[in-house]
Design an enzyme around this catalytic site. Structure first.
Site, mmCIF file in Angstrom:
data_model
loop_
_atom_site.group_PDB
_atom_site.id
_atom_site.type_symbol
_atom_site.label_atom_id
_atom_site.label_comp_id
_atom_site.label_asym_id
_atom_site.label_seq_id
_atom_site.Cartn_x
_atom_site.Cartn_y
_atom_site.Cartn_z
ATOM 1 N N PHE A 1 3.629 34.843 42.460
ATOM 2 C CA PHE A 1 3.798 35.113 43.891
ATOM 3 C C PHE A 1 4.223 36.563 44.038
ATOM 4 N N ARG B 1 4.753 24.077 30.306
ATOM 5 C CA ARG B 1 6.067 24.542 29.844
ATOM 6 C C ARG B 1 6.714 23.542 28.896
ATOM 7 N N GLY C 1 -4.769 23.990 33.950
ATOM 8 C CA GLY C 1 -4.950 24.358 35.357
ATOM 9 C C GLY C 1 -6.373 24.072 35.815
ATOM 10 N N TYR D 1 -4.145 43.782 35.703
ATOM 11 C CA TYR D 1 -2.828 44.438 35.608
ATOM 12 C C TYR D 1 -2.101 44.055 34.325
ATOM 13 N N GLY E 1 -10.943 40.401 38.220
ATOM 14 C CA GLY E 1 -10.439 41.063 39.431
ATOM 15 C C GLY E 1 -10.301 40.003 40.504
ATOM 16 N N SER F 1 15.389 36.086 41.597
ATOM 17 C CA SER F 1 16.491 35.549 40.789
ATOM 18 C C SER F 1 16.040 35.522 39.334
ATOM 19 N N THR G 1 -8.004 22.909 39.912
ATOM 20 C CA THR G 1 -8.211 23.728 41.123
ATOM 21 C C THR G 1 -8.852 25.070 40.763
HETATM 22 C C1 HXC Z 1 11.007 34.670 45.514
HETATM 23 C C2 HXC Z 1 10.606 32.578 44.618
HETATM 24 C C3 HXC Z 1 9.432 32.456 45.388
HETATM 25 C C4 HXC Z 1 9.071 33.540 46.261
HETATM 26 C C5 HXC Z 1 9.649 30.667 44.189
HETATM 27 N N1 HXC Z 1 10.704 31.453 43.902
HETATM 28 N N2 HXC Z 1 8.851 31.268 45.087
HETATM 29 N N3 HXC Z 1 11.380 33.673 44.673
HETATM 30 N N4 HXC Z 1 9.891 34.623 46.278
HETATM 31 N N5 HXC Z 1 7.971 33.506 46.990
HETATM 32 C C6 HXC Z 1 11.806 31.145 42.994
HETATM 33 C C7 HXC Z 1 12.573 29.898 43.381
HETATM 34 O O1 HXC Z 1 13.535 30.175 44.393
HETATM 35 C C8 HXC Z 1 13.214 29.510 42.051
HETATM 36 O O2 HXC Z 1 14.315 30.324 41.738
HETATM 37 C C9 HXC Z 1 12.130 29.881 41.050
HETATM 38 O O3 HXC Z 1 11.293 30.847 41.696
HETATM 39 C C10 HXC Z 1 11.264 28.689 40.649
HETATM 40 O O4 HXC Z 1 10.729 28.119 41.818
HETATM 41 P P1 HXC Z 1 10.265 26.592 41.893
HETATM 42 O O5 HXC Z 1 9.645 26.393 43.218
HETATM 43 O O6 HXC Z 1 11.405 25.709 41.489
HETATM 44 O O7 HXC Z 1 9.218 26.578 40.679
HETATM 45 P P2 HXC Z 1 8.016 25.620 40.364
HETATM 46 O O8 HXC Z 1 8.105 24.344 41.163
HETATM 47 O O9 HXC Z 1 7.942 25.541 38.903
HETATM 48 O O10 HXC Z 1 6.727 26.402 40.969
HETATM 49 C C11 HXC Z 1 6.222 27.546 40.344
HETATM 50 C C12 HXC Z 1 5.699 28.585 41.361
HETATM 51 C C13 HXC Z 1 4.711 27.954 42.365
HETATM 52 C C14 HXC Z 1 5.071 29.695 40.551
HETATM 53 C C15 HXC Z 1 6.889 29.144 42.148
HETATM 54 O O11 HXC Z 1 4.215 28.942 43.254
HETATM 55 C C16 HXC Z 1 3.563 27.277 41.679
HETATM 56 O O12 HXC Z 1 3.649 26.087 41.354
HETATM 57 N N6 HXC Z 1 2.447 28.014 41.406
HETATM 58 C C17 HXC Z 1 1.279 27.477 40.689
HETATM 59 C C18 HXC Z 1 -0.032 28.015 41.171
HETATM 60 C C19 HXC Z 1 -0.100 29.532 41.312
HETATM 61 O O13 HXC Z 1 0.905 30.233 41.341
HETATM 62 N N7 HXC Z 1 -1.367 30.022 41.426
HETATM 63 C C20 HXC Z 1 -1.618 31.404 41.630
HETATM 64 C C21 HXC Z 1 -2.062 32.044 40.366
HETATM 65 S S1 HXC Z 1 -2.790 33.539 40.878
HETATM 66 P P3 HXC Z 1 15.865 29.840 42.014
HETATM 67 O O14 HXC Z 1 16.694 30.964 41.477
HETATM 68 O O15 HXC Z 1 15.965 29.663 43.498
HETATM 69 O O16 HXC Z 1 16.045 28.573 41.244
HETATM 70 C C22 HXC Z 1 -2.697 34.713 39.725
HETATM 71 C C23 HXC Z 1 -3.612 35.860 40.114
HETATM 72 C C24 HXC Z 1 -3.416 37.144 39.410
HETATM 73 O O17 HXC Z 1 -2.032 34.618 38.757
HETATM 74 C C25 HXC Z 1 -4.247 38.303 39.888
HETATM 75 C C26 HXC Z 1 -4.827 38.306 41.264
HETATM 76 C C27 HXC Z 1 -5.708 39.471 41.595
HETATM 77 P P1 NAP Z 2 -4.829 28.247 41.111
HETATM 78 O O1 NAP Z 2 -5.921 27.458 41.727
HETATM 79 O O2 NAP Z 2 -3.481 28.226 41.734
HETATM 80 O O3 NAP Z 2 -4.743 27.819 39.589
HETATM 81 C C1 NAP Z 2 -3.565 27.733 38.855
HETATM 82 C C2 NAP Z 2 -3.545 26.383 38.160
HETATM 83 O O4 NAP Z 2 -2.468 26.342 37.230
HETATM 84 C C3 NAP Z 2 -3.375 25.215 39.109
HETATM 85 O O5 NAP Z 2 -4.384 24.267 38.860
HETATM 86 C C4 NAP Z 2 -2.001 24.628 38.764
HETATM 87 O O6 NAP Z 2 -2.046 23.207 38.897
HETATM 88 C C5 NAP Z 2 -1.881 25.070 37.310
HETATM 89 N N1 NAP Z 2 -0.477 25.182 36.909
HETATM 90 C C6 NAP Z 2 0.494 25.934 37.476
HETATM 91 N N2 NAP Z 2 1.652 25.760 36.849
HETATM 92 C C7 NAP Z 2 1.398 24.901 35.828
HETATM 93 C C8 NAP Z 2 2.207 24.329 34.821
HETATM 94 N N3 NAP Z 2 3.504 24.612 34.707
HETATM 95 N N4 NAP Z 2 1.624 23.482 33.935
HETATM 96 C C9 NAP Z 2 0.311 23.172 34.040
HETATM 97 N N5 NAP Z 2 -0.496 23.680 34.973
HETATM 98 C C10 NAP Z 2 0.048 24.529 35.863
HETATM 99 O O7 NAP Z 2 -5.235 29.783 41.032
HETATM 100 P P2 NAP Z 2 -6.530 30.520 40.413
HETATM 101 O O8 NAP Z 2 -6.771 31.697 41.266
HETATM 102 O O9 NAP Z 2 -7.618 29.563 40.172
HETATM 103 O O10 NAP Z 2 -5.965 31.053 39.024
HETATM 104 C C11 NAP Z 2 -6.498 30.627 37.786
HETATM 105 C C12 NAP Z 2 -6.247 31.689 36.724
HETATM 106 O O11 NAP Z 2 -6.956 32.869 37.060
HETATM 107 C C13 NAP Z 2 -4.795 32.092 36.550
HETATM 108 O O12 NAP Z 2 -4.542 32.342 35.181
HETATM 109 C C14 NAP Z 2 -4.710 33.394 37.303
HETATM 110 O O13 NAP Z 2 -3.670 34.214 36.854
HETATM 111 C C15 NAP Z 2 -6.075 33.968 36.968
HETATM 112 N N6 NAP Z 2 -6.546 35.038 37.858
HETATM 113 C C16 NAP Z 2 -6.939 34.720 39.119
HETATM 114 C C17 NAP Z 2 -7.439 35.736 39.912
HETATM 115 C C18 NAP Z 2 -7.948 35.453 41.297
HETATM 116 O O14 NAP Z 2 -8.357 36.401 41.980
HETATM 117 N N7 NAP Z 2 -7.959 34.207 41.755
HETATM 118 C C19 NAP Z 2 -7.511 37.043 39.436
HETATM 119 C C20 NAP Z 2 -7.078 37.307 38.142
HETATM 120 C C21 NAP Z 2 -6.617 36.293 37.349
HETATM 121 P P3 NAP Z 2 -0.758 22.318 39.255
HETATM 122 O O15 NAP Z 2 -0.107 22.937 40.437
HETATM 123 O O16 NAP Z 2 -1.340 20.942 39.485
HETATM 124 O O17 NAP Z 2 0.106 22.327 38.027
#
Ligand code: HXC
Ligand code: NAP
Length: 292
Positions: free
Chosen positions: A105, A75, A16, A155, A197, A113, A19
């Site tokens: 999310f 994965r 990751g 968390y 955080g 699901s 970004t």
């Molecule tokens: C309900 C949802 C949904 C939503 C997706 N799904 N978004 N369900 N509400 N908002 C469901 C879809 O309908 C599908 O189920 C399944 O999840 C998989 O979705 P896809 O879009 O096919 O998955 P994919 O393309 O693999 O994308 C994964 C993703 C996406 C997690 C959904 O958001 C992503 O690519 N995220 C990567 C970056 C990211 O999430 N960064 C944030 C990290 S922040 P069905 O049943 O319909 O097939 C973090 C911070 C922690 O971790 C702490 C902060 C303080």
């Molecule tokens: P982010 O920019 O969305 O980073 C997530 C990265 O994971 C993206 O670069 C994404 O790139 C990559 N990724 C997602 N699915 C992947 C997959 N299947 N295979 C390979 N790469 C994948 O969000 P961020 O805030 O910087 O988060 C980074 C880390 O910090 C995460 O572990 C998050 O849980 C943690 N964290 C963040 C916060 C915060 O406040 N931001 C707080 C606590 C913990 P692609 O979409 O190109 O795959």
């Protein structure tokens, strides 16, 4: 924070890394002299980031450390193996793995699901396991030491509603960190975690605070220090944890959250809303309870 070239001679894989926080930590590793391999699913993002990182680090990266971009969905074990192969082909060795990739999310759990739940577990918990096993097996085979750093969140220890798959997955990653610290310490492989955080990034904020939620649910109000984290603050800690300066730290999770999770844990911390005048009155009332 660390001296120039503190990571010189090391090669570190950042999942990751194209970004957000992965990019910030990777950029600092590069500035400190490490070769950095950034991986994620989107090659266009990775290539652009790699060029920008090298440009940003040019002034401090005197040894000419490089960034290699490799497409990989964590994965898919075969794609993870390919990251390792390309890393070794390009740099000869790998010294560190930063498991940073994540998916998340907000959603009421009853609306999810089965596939939605699995998707988060697959990226965060199983993706971390895939990368950890690939580099761990390599290091054990080559009789080489190594450092694994996992990004969890606070968390992971408290749990949290509305991000339940992520909480389960991050809790699992924390258990993996501690378990492998014990099991692989004998090979010189350290396993640690950082629990950040709130550190605003587009990826997290778009999925956790969509629309005007960022205004209504302002994270800085939950933090005793009354601010969110700066990316460089996290990068400083990650660089220390990746460096030999933290060589005796193994199995630890370090929280960097301005005190946020403890603020939420203390039952009376909300009393900060009480004004000095109200405290005068309350003090009178609590003192007068003496004889009751
Ligand atoms: C309900 C949802 C949904 C939503 C997706 N799904 N978004 N369900 N509400 N908002 C469901 C879809 O309908 C599908 O189920 C399944 O999840 C998989 O979705 P896809 O879009 O096919 O998955 P994919 O393309 O693999 O994308 C994964 C993703 C996406 C997690 C959904 O958001 C992503 O690519 N995220 C990567 C970056 C990211 O999430 N960064 C944030 C990290 S922040 P069905 O049943 O319909 O097939 C973090 C911070 C922690 O971790 C702490 C902060 C303080
Ligand atoms: P982010 O920019 O969305 O980073 C997530 C990265 O994971 C993206 O670069 C994404 O790139 C990559 N990724 C997602 N699915 C992947 C997959 N299947 N295979 C390979 N790469 C994948 O969000 P961020 O805030 O910087 O988060 C980074 C880390 O910090 C995460 O572990 C998050 O849980 C943690 N964290 C963040 C916060 C915060 O406040 N931001 C707080 C606590 C913990 P692609 O979409 O190109 O795959």
């Amino acid at each position: 924070m660390l001296r120039d070239n503190a990571l010189s001679g090391k090669t570190i894989v950042v999942t990751g890394g194209g970004t957000g926080l992965g990019r910030a930590m990777g950029t600092y590793f590069l500035k400190l002299g490490a070769n950095v391999v950034i991986t994620s699913r989107k090659m266009d993002v990775l290539l652009k980031t790699a060029a920008e990182m090298e440009q940003e680090a040019a002034a401090s990266n005197k040894g000419g450390a490089k960034v290699l971009a490799v497409q990989c969905d964590v994965r898919k074990p075969e794609e993870v193996d390919e990251v390792l192969r390309k890393t070794l082909e390009t740099f000869g060795q790998v010294h560190g793995l930063l498991n940073n990739a994540a998916g998340n999310f907000i959603s009421p759990t009853e609306r999810l699901s089965a596939n939605a739940f699995s998707t988060i577990i697959d990226i965060v918990l199983k993706g971390t396991a895939n990368c950890t096993m690939a580099v761990g097996k390599h290091w054990i085979k080559e009789k080489q030491a190594g450092t694994i750093l996992n990004i969890v969140t606070t968390y992971a220890f408290t749990g949290s509603g509305y991000v339940v798959p992520s909480a389960c997955a991050k809790g699992g990653v924390l258990a993996m960190t501690r378990s492998l610290a014990a099991e692989w310490g004998k090979y010189g492989i350290r396993n640690n975690a950082i629990a950040p955080g709130p550190f605003p990034t587009k990826g997290a904020w778009d999925r956790l605070l969509p629309g005007d939620m960022a205004k209504k649910f302002d994270f800085k109000n939950r933090v005793p220090l009354k601010r969110v984290g700066e990316h460089q603050e996290l990068a400083n800690l990650a660089a220390f944890m990746m460096s030999d300066f933290s060589g005796y730290i193994n199995g630890e999770v370090i929280t960097i959250d301005g005190g946020e999770w403890l603020q939420g844990a203390g039952q009376f911390n909300g009393l900060e809303a009480i004004t000095p005048e109200m405290w005068d009155m309350l003090e009178m009332m609590t003192r007068s309870a003496k004889g009751s």
